[in-house]
Design a protein around this motif. Structure first.
Motif, mmCIF file in Angstrom:
data_model
loop_
_atom_site.group_PDB
_atom_site.id
_atom_site.type_symbol
_atom_site.label_atom_id
_atom_site.label_comp_id
_atom_site.label_asym_id
_atom_site.label_seq_id
_atom_site.Cartn_x
_atom_site.Cartn_y
_atom_site.Cartn_z
ATOM 1 N N PRO A 124 0.836 -1.211 0.000
ATOM 2 C CA PRO A 124 0.000 0.000 0.000
ATOM 3 C C PRO A 124 0.868 1.257 0.000
ATOM 4 O O PRO A 124 1.855 1.336 0.732
ATOM 5 C CB PRO A 124 -0.786 -0.130 1.314
ATOM 6 C CG PRO A 124 0.066 -0.981 2.192
ATOM 7 C CD PRO A 124 0.859 -1.897 1.300
ATOM 8 N N ILE A 153 -3.531 3.753 -0.377
ATOM 9 C CA ILE A 153 -4.029 3.659 0.986
ATOM 10 C C ILE A 153 -5.385 4.346 1.136
ATOM 11 O O ILE A 153 -6.026 4.224 2.186
ATOM 12 C CB ILE A 153 -3.032 4.258 2.002
ATOM 13 C CG1 ILE A 153 -2.762 5.735 1.695
ATOM 14 C CG2 ILE A 153 -1.741 3.460 2.032
ATOM 15 C CD1 ILE A 153 -1.869 6.422 2.708
ATOM 16 N N HIS A 156 -10.478 1.980 -0.668
ATOM 17 C CA HIS A 156 -11.079 1.075 0.319
ATOM 18 C C HIS A 156 -11.188 -0.353 -0.208
ATOM 19 O O HIS A 156 -11.015 -1.317 0.554
ATOM 20 C CB HIS A 156 -12.459 1.597 0.735
ATOM 21 C CG HIS A 156 -12.395 2.877 1.525
ATOM 22 N ND1 HIS A 156 -11.838 2.944 2.780
ATOM 23 C CD2 HIS A 156 -12.786 4.139 1.220
ATOM 24 C CE1 HIS A 156 -11.912 4.194 3.229
ATOM 25 N NE2 HIS A 156 -12.477 4.938 2.295
ATOM 26 N N LEU A 159 -7.818 -1.890 0.226
ATOM 27 C CA LEU A 159 -7.523 -2.156 1.637
ATOM 28 C C LEU A 159 -8.294 -3.365 2.151
ATOM 29 O O LEU A 159 -7.763 -4.193 2.903
ATOM 30 C CB LEU A 159 -7.840 -0.923 2.486
ATOM 31 C CG LEU A 159 -6.972 0.313 2.223
ATOM 32 C CD1 LEU A 159 -7.403 1.463 3.117
ATOM 33 C CD2 LEU A 159 -5.492 0.004 2.438
ATOM 34 N N SER A 189 -10.206 7.487 7.702
ATOM 35 C CA SER A 189 -9.175 6.462 7.907
ATOM 36 C C SER A 189 -8.854 6.272 9.384
ATOM 37 O O SER A 189 -9.072 7.156 10.212
ATOM 38 C CB SER A 189 -7.902 6.849 7.155
ATOM 39 O OG SER A 189 -8.163 6.969 5.776
ATOM 40 N N GLY A 206 -2.985 1.542 10.214
ATOM 41 C CA GLY A 206 -3.337 0.355 9.432
ATOM 42 C C GLY A 206 -2.513 -0.856 9.813
ATOM 43 O O GLY A 206 -3.021 -1.980 9.857
#
Length: 282
Positions: A124, A153, A156, A159, A189, A206
């Motif tokens: 990412p 990043i 969505h 991710l 986020s 994250g």
């Protein structure tokens, strides 16, 4: 084939930059405005640290030149990887967490090249990096036989796919940067309140979610650049999350490890001159 003329040209450019910045240091030794501003930033890292702004600018310029060198060809990156010295043997973990220190994209390449062909990686990156030369350079390692997924990043879907792979694809490795302030992410986020260099700050989290929710083993990695000698990659040993530790304590422990890697060679850290950016929420 390796483009030797380009290599020599970039080496000459580095030497010219070195002489230029050395001259600037002599000419502007009595002009302290920039250096005073810079000193206020790096004092947050270490009160005893003695760095000069011009030395920092040359070091960062040399890193930028090395970024170009490392993108000349896959052959060059493979040769470079054999010359890089690792502080410890690279651990076999699921999550490699990097700081923006030295030639950090070459650190990504070195991690991948130190795995067997056919290994899968998810990387990412910031949205601005996705279609840039660094993002494409990471992706082109697929030509050697690796599987490399590079995504934003702020995406969505990407991710979610990464989290699913972290939980289900036990041979898939993730490489991500962990020293970014929360303001680099979209408003929705995840981020974490921590003490960063003894001040309240908010960093992206994250990596915390990946470690705790997918039970990933991990290590921290930083790259120390040497303009005219061999580069050095530092890494911690392999760790895993202990459920005996509270989440807040775990986040702070990881942040302390990031600080430690930065303190070893602060001149390598890309964000040294703008460290106040991490504390703007407070």
């Amino acid at each position: 084939m390796l483009d030797r003329p380009k290599q020599l040209l970039l080496t000459m450019i580095r030497a010219i930059f070195y002489l230029y910045f050395k001259s600037c240091k002599i000419v502007f030794k009595h002009t302290s405005n920039y250096n005073d501003f810079f000193r206020e930033n790096y004092r947050l890292i270490d009160e005893q640290l003695d760095l000069n702004y011009i030395d920092f600018r040359f070091h960062q310029a040399s890193i930028a030149i090395s970024h170009l060198e490392h993108k000349l060809s896959l052959e060059y990156l493979q040769k470079l990887n054999k010359k890089i010295i690792w502080s410890n043997p690279m651990p076999d973990v699921r999550l490699y967490m990097l700081t923006h220190s030295g030639c950090y994209y070459s650190a990504v390449g070195s991690i991948i090249l130190n795995h067997s062909l056919g290994s899968k990686f998810i990387v990412p990156v910031l949205p601005s990096i996705l279609d840039s030369l660094p993002g494409k350079s990471i992706k082109r390692l697929e030509h050697l036989g690796y599987i490399v997924e590079v995504g934003s990043i702020d995406d969505h879907k990407f991710l979610i796919s990464m989290f699913k792979a972290a939980k289900k694809e036990h041979n898939t490795k993730i490489i991500m940067f962990v020293d970014l302030p929360s303001s680099t992410m979209s408003k929705g986020s995840a981020n974490q309140n921590v003490y960063f260099f003894n001040r309240k700050a908010r960093l992206i989290s994250g990596h915390i979610n990946l470690i705790t929710q997918a039970s990933l083993s991990y290590c921290l990695v930083s790259y120390n650049h040497n303009p005219f000698k061999t580069d050095y990659i530092r890494c911690t040993r392999a760790y895993s999350f202990s459920y005996k530790c509270t989440l807040d304590n775990f986040c702070q422990t990881l942040t302390n490890e990031i600080q430690h890697l930065i303190k070893i060679s602060p001149i390598d850290w890309r964000y040294l001159e703008s460290i106040e950016f991490y504390f703007h929420h407070h």
